[in-house]
Design a protein around this motif. Structure first.
Motif, PDB file in Angstrom:
ATOM      1  N   VAL A 123      33.031  58.210  18.062  1.00  0.00           N
ATOM      2  CA  VAL A 123      32.891  57.728  19.439  1.00  0.00           C
ATOM      3  C   VAL A 123      31.519  57.095  19.579  1.00  0.00           C
ATOM      4  O   VAL A 123      30.483  57.773  19.471  1.00  0.00           O
ATOM      5  N   SER A 124      31.499  55.803  19.823  1.00  0.00           N
ATOM      6  CA  SER A 124      30.251  55.073  20.008  1.00  0.00           C
ATOM      7  C   SER A 124      30.060  54.801  21.488  1.00  0.00           C
ATOM      8  O   SER A 124      30.840  54.064  22.102  1.00  0.00           O
ATOM      9  N   ALA A 125      29.026  55.408  22.069  1.00  0.00           N
ATOM     10  CA  ALA A 125      28.724  55.202  23.474  1.00  0.00           C
ATOM     11  C   ALA A 125      27.639  54.154  23.673  1.00  0.00           C
ATOM     12  O   ALA A 125      27.217  53.910  24.806  1.00  0.00           O
ATOM     13  N   GLU A 126      27.181  53.542  22.591  1.00  0.00           N
ATOM     14  CA  GLU A 126      26.106  52.545  22.676  1.00  0.00           C
ATOM     15  C   GLU A 126      26.531  51.180  22.151  1.00  0.00           C
ATOM     16  O   GLU A 126      25.941  50.169  22.503  1.00  0.00           O
ATOM     17  N   GLU A 127      27.529  51.140  21.277  1.00  0.00           N
ATOM     18  CA  GLU A 127      27.983  49.893  20.682  1.00  0.00           C
ATOM     19  C   GLU A 127      29.456  49.694  20.977  1.00  0.00           C
ATOM     20  O   GLU A 127      30.192  50.645  21.253  1.00  0.00           O
ATOM     21  N   SER A 128      29.892  48.449  20.895  1.00  0.00           N
ATOM     22  CA  SER A 128      31.303  48.156  21.058  1.00  0.00           C
ATOM     23  C   SER A 128      32.039  48.437  19.752  1.00  0.00           C
ATOM     24  O   SER A 128      31.432  48.620  18.695  1.00  0.00           O
ATOM     25  N   VAL A 129      33.359  48.460  19.847  1.00  0.00           N
ATOM     26  CA  VAL A 129      34.167  48.719  18.668  1.00  0.00           C
ATOM     27  C   VAL A 129      33.960  47.644  17.609  1.00  0.00           C
ATOM     28  O   VAL A 129      33.883  47.930  16.405  1.00  0.00           O
ATOM     29  N   SER A 130      33.851  46.391  18.029  1.00  0.00           N
ATOM     30  CA  SER A 130      33.659  45.294  17.074  1.00  0.00           C
ATOM     31  C   SER A 130      32.311  45.391  16.372  1.00  0.00           C
ATOM     32  O   SER A 130      32.201  45.069  15.185  1.00  0.00           O
ATOM     33  N   GLN A 131      31.275  45.841  17.078  1.00  0.00           N
ATOM     34  CA  GLN A 131      29.966  45.996  16.448  1.00  0.00           C
ATOM     35  C   GLN A 131      29.988  47.083  15.387  1.00  0.00           C
ATOM     36  O   GLN A 131      29.395  46.935  14.312  1.00  0.00           O
ATOM     37  N   THR A 152      32.026  56.140  27.198  1.00  0.00           N
ATOM     38  CA  THR A 152      30.859  56.831  27.747  1.00  0.00           C
ATOM     39  C   THR A 152      31.248  57.939  28.716  1.00  0.00           C
ATOM     40  O   THR A 152      30.378  58.687  29.143  1.00  0.00           O
ATOM     41  N   ASP A 153      32.524  58.051  29.061  1.00  0.00           N
ATOM     42  CA  ASP A 153      32.983  59.079  29.982  1.00  0.00           C
ATOM     43  C   ASP A 153      33.506  60.276  29.194  1.00  0.00           C
ATOM     44  O   ASP A 153      34.337  60.126  28.298  1.00  0.00           O
ATOM     45  N   LEU A 154      33.019  61.458  29.523  1.00  0.00           N
ATOM     46  CA  LEU A 154      33.396  62.660  28.790  1.00  0.00           C
ATOM     47  C   LEU A 154      34.883  62.949  28.914  1.00  0.00           C
ATOM     48  O   LEU A 154      35.521  63.381  27.948  1.00  0.00           O
ATOM     49  N   GLY A 155      35.457  62.719  30.095  1.00  0.00           N
ATOM     50  CA  GLY A 155      36.887  62.958  30.272  1.00  0.00           C
ATOM     51  C   GLY A 155      37.729  62.090  29.359  1.00  0.00           C
ATOM     52  O   GLY A 155      38.727  62.554  28.782  1.00  0.00           O
ATOM     53  N   VAL A 156      37.349  60.818  29.217  1.00  0.00           N
ATOM     54  CA  VAL A 156      38.093  59.921  28.324  1.00  0.00           C
ATOM     55  C   VAL A 156      37.938  60.358  26.872  1.00  0.00           C
ATOM     56  O   VAL A 156      38.873  60.294  26.076  1.00  0.00           O
ATOM     57  N   ILE A 157      36.736  60.825  26.513  1.00  0.00           N
ATOM     58  CA  ILE A 157      36.503  61.290  25.136  1.00  0.00           C
ATOM     59  C   ILE A 157      37.385  62.496  24.824  1.00  0.00           C
ATOM     60  O   ILE A 157      37.976  62.599  23.742  1.00  0.00           O
ATOM     61  N   ASP A 172      27.997  59.291  19.312  1.00  0.00           N
ATOM     62  CA  ASP A 172      26.764  58.502  19.182  1.00  0.00           C
ATOM     63  C   ASP A 172      26.529  57.729  20.491  1.00  0.00           C
ATOM     64  O   ASP A 172      27.085  56.664  20.699  1.00  0.00           O
ATOM     65  N   SER A 173      25.746  58.278  21.408  1.00  0.00           N
ATOM     66  CA  SER A 173      24.927  59.472  21.286  1.00  0.00           C
ATOM     67  C   SER A 173      25.182  60.350  22.518  1.00  0.00           C
ATOM     68  O   SER A 173      25.777  59.900  23.507  1.00  0.00           O
ATOM     69  N   VAL A 174      24.692  61.580  22.489  1.00  0.00           N
ATOM     70  CA  VAL A 174      24.980  62.534  23.557  1.00  0.00           C
ATOM     71  C   VAL A 174      24.260  62.163  24.845  1.00  0.00           C
ATOM     72  O   VAL A 174      24.706  62.520  25.941  1.00  0.00           O
ATOM     73  N   GLU A 194      25.691  69.467  30.566  1.00  0.00           N
ATOM     74  CA  GLU A 194      27.130  69.570  30.816  1.00  0.00           C
ATOM     75  C   GLU A 194      27.934  68.973  29.666  1.00  0.00           C
ATOM     76  O   GLU A 194      28.923  69.566  29.208  1.00  0.00           O
ATOM     77  N   VAL A 195      27.516  67.798  29.175  1.00  0.00           N
ATOM     78  CA  VAL A 195      28.238  67.143  28.084  1.00  0.00           C
ATOM     79  C   VAL A 195      28.171  67.994  26.816  1.00  0.00           C
ATOM     80  O   VAL A 195      29.186  68.218  26.141  1.00  0.00           O
TER      81      VAL A 195
END
Length: 454
Positions: A123-131, A152-157, A172-174, A194-195
């Motif tokens: 799970v990349s919360a800083e980069e897009s899937v293509s990157q 970036t949403d915990l529920g979706v993760i 990446d990253s908390v 919380e996360v």
């Protein structure tokens, strides 16, 4: 009856005070004291809960233990730091400076795990899937069992975890993930707490290993509340200088293994590569002995590595001579200069002194004192230390050479690399160590040099 009063609590460490303060009086953090009313006095009586079955405490000798089976990641240097691999159900926090290679290392871990037929959710919360895909192509980390999501949403993760059912999770990253159950923006102490708590609960309930990437502040500490380090099972620090390709990873906390192991890596154009034997990275390639150099054996965790210290001593007309260091402690070098002048008779008060290490490694242990002093003495006298000489030992203000920690391991590593002469605490004093180190090449150059060296 209990009465409610206005109080303030530190969101980092939980310290409380009746008056607001800009800085926490316990952890000394700024801007973490917030209003949190609490009740004082007599509160409602708490009733005991009746325990049955396995919930009742029993003698520790009657507790059955199942040894935590380490799961090898396929990267031996990373496994060395973790104590053999990742333990199922554990949470590992990896922190480091921006650009040091945290994401590259974990993408490599994910690729190795996926190649071993383990399903991995990255799970990349800083980069897009293509990157992430582009970096995976560059580092040859494309595997069909490696699943990528940019959330970036915990529920979706959590929904992604239920849908993919992975064997390993990498976040990446908390600090960039947020939860709808907590107020504040991502990265705030309440959000990070919380996360992290939710992900740890998922890891324990499902026996699922989780790797978290953590940001660091400008002073090098892990960003977010201090409780984050207490919650996770393993805290690893990824270190390295941007000017060099060498990287070190060490464990600051490890519930399943030692904390004195160090992994060595090298950043290349194709990603990150292991360096199982870094012995030649911190030595120069000169074929003939050069004055101003001396080799020591440093300990990084349990690993012994030879490191070359270089020094340059020049005349100066300035009233305050310069003392420039790179890779060594400047205060320690200043102390050694004073000891050399008072105990070895070297007049360094009118000299500019420059001290550096080869390869960008940093020497922090006192055992490097003797090598630094001998390199300075060699540069001052113009006499080279022989290629087969290695030195390690702590120098006191009285000029005594003290023994180094794990000296036998240092000697064994030095002998393996061809260093046949060791200068250590057996010489007794700094004056004797200098005479021994330079005696192999010392000749009667002139009377002026002899007088200068006492």
């Amino acid at each position: 009856m209990a009465k409610s009063v206005s109080s303030f609590r530190c969101s980092e460490c939980g310290w409380t005070t009746l008056k607001w303060a800009g800085r926490c009086g316990e952890c000394q953090q700024w801007g973490t004291v917030v209003d949190a009313g609490q009740s004082i006095g007599i509160t409602r009586k708490l009733k005991a809960i009746t325990l049955v079955g396995d919930g009742i405490a029993r003698p520790i000798t009657h507790v059955e233990t199942d040894a935590a089976a380490h799961w090898p990641t396929g990267i031996n240097e990373f496994d060395r730091v973790l104590g053999g691999g990742i333990v199922p159900g554990s949470v590992v926090l990896l922190s480091g400076e921006p650009g040091v290679g945290k994401s590259t290392l974990l993408l490599e871990v994910a690729s190795k795990a996926a190649a071993a037929k383990s399903r991995v959710l990255y799970v990349s919360a800083e980069e897009s899937v293509s990157q992430v895909r582009l970096r995976a192509e560059r580092t040859n980390a494309l595997e069909p069992e490696l699943y990528i999501a940019a959330e970036t949403d915990l529920g979706v993760i959590l929904g992604q975890i239920d849908a993919v059912k992975p064997d390993l999770i990498i976040i990446d990253s908390v600090q960039t993930v947020s939860s709808a159950l907590s107020d504040g923006s991502p990265g705030m102490p309440s959000q990070v707490r919380e996360v992290a708590s939710t992900l740890i609960r998922v890891a324990k309930d499902r026996n699922l290993p989780v790797l978290l990437v953590g940001h660091v502040t400008k002073d090098g500490s892990i960003a977010g509340p201090r409780v984050l380090e207490h919650l996770v099972d393993v805290v690893c620090q990824f270190e390295g200088d941007r000017q060099t390709s060498l990287r070190f990873i060490r464990a600051l906390k490890n519930r399943f293994g030692p904390t004195d192991e160090v992994g060595c890596f090298e950043m290349t154009g194709d990603g990150i590569a292991e360096v199982p034997d870094p012995s030649g990275l911190f030595l120069s390639r000169a074929t003939e002995p050069v004055d101003g150099t001396c080799v020591t054996v440093a300990l990084e965790g349990r690993r012994a590595m030879p490191v070359e210290v270089q020094a340059l001593v020049t005349d100066t007309q300035a009233p305050n001579p310069r003392r420039v260091t790179s890779g060594v402690d400047s205060a320690r070098v200043a102390m050694l200069l004073a000891v050399l002048q008072e105990r070895a008779g070297m007049n360094l008060s009118t000299k500019d002194v420059y001290v550096s290490t080869v390869g960008g490694i940093r020497l922090n242990e006192p055992a490097a004192d003797l090598a630094i002093a001998l390199a300075i003495a060699s540069a001052f006298t113009g006499l080279a230390v022989a290629h087969n000489v290695v030195a390690f030992g702590e120098i006191s203000l009285a000029g005594e050479v003290r023994g180094a920690l794990m000296s036998k391991q240092r000697v064994n590593e030095a002998m393996r690399l061809g260093f046949t002469t060791q200068i250590d605490a057996a010489c007794g004093s700094i004056h004797a160590a200098v005479a021994l180190a330079l005696g192999t090449t010392r000749n009667s150059r002139d009377a002026e040099l002899d007088r200068a060296w006492g």
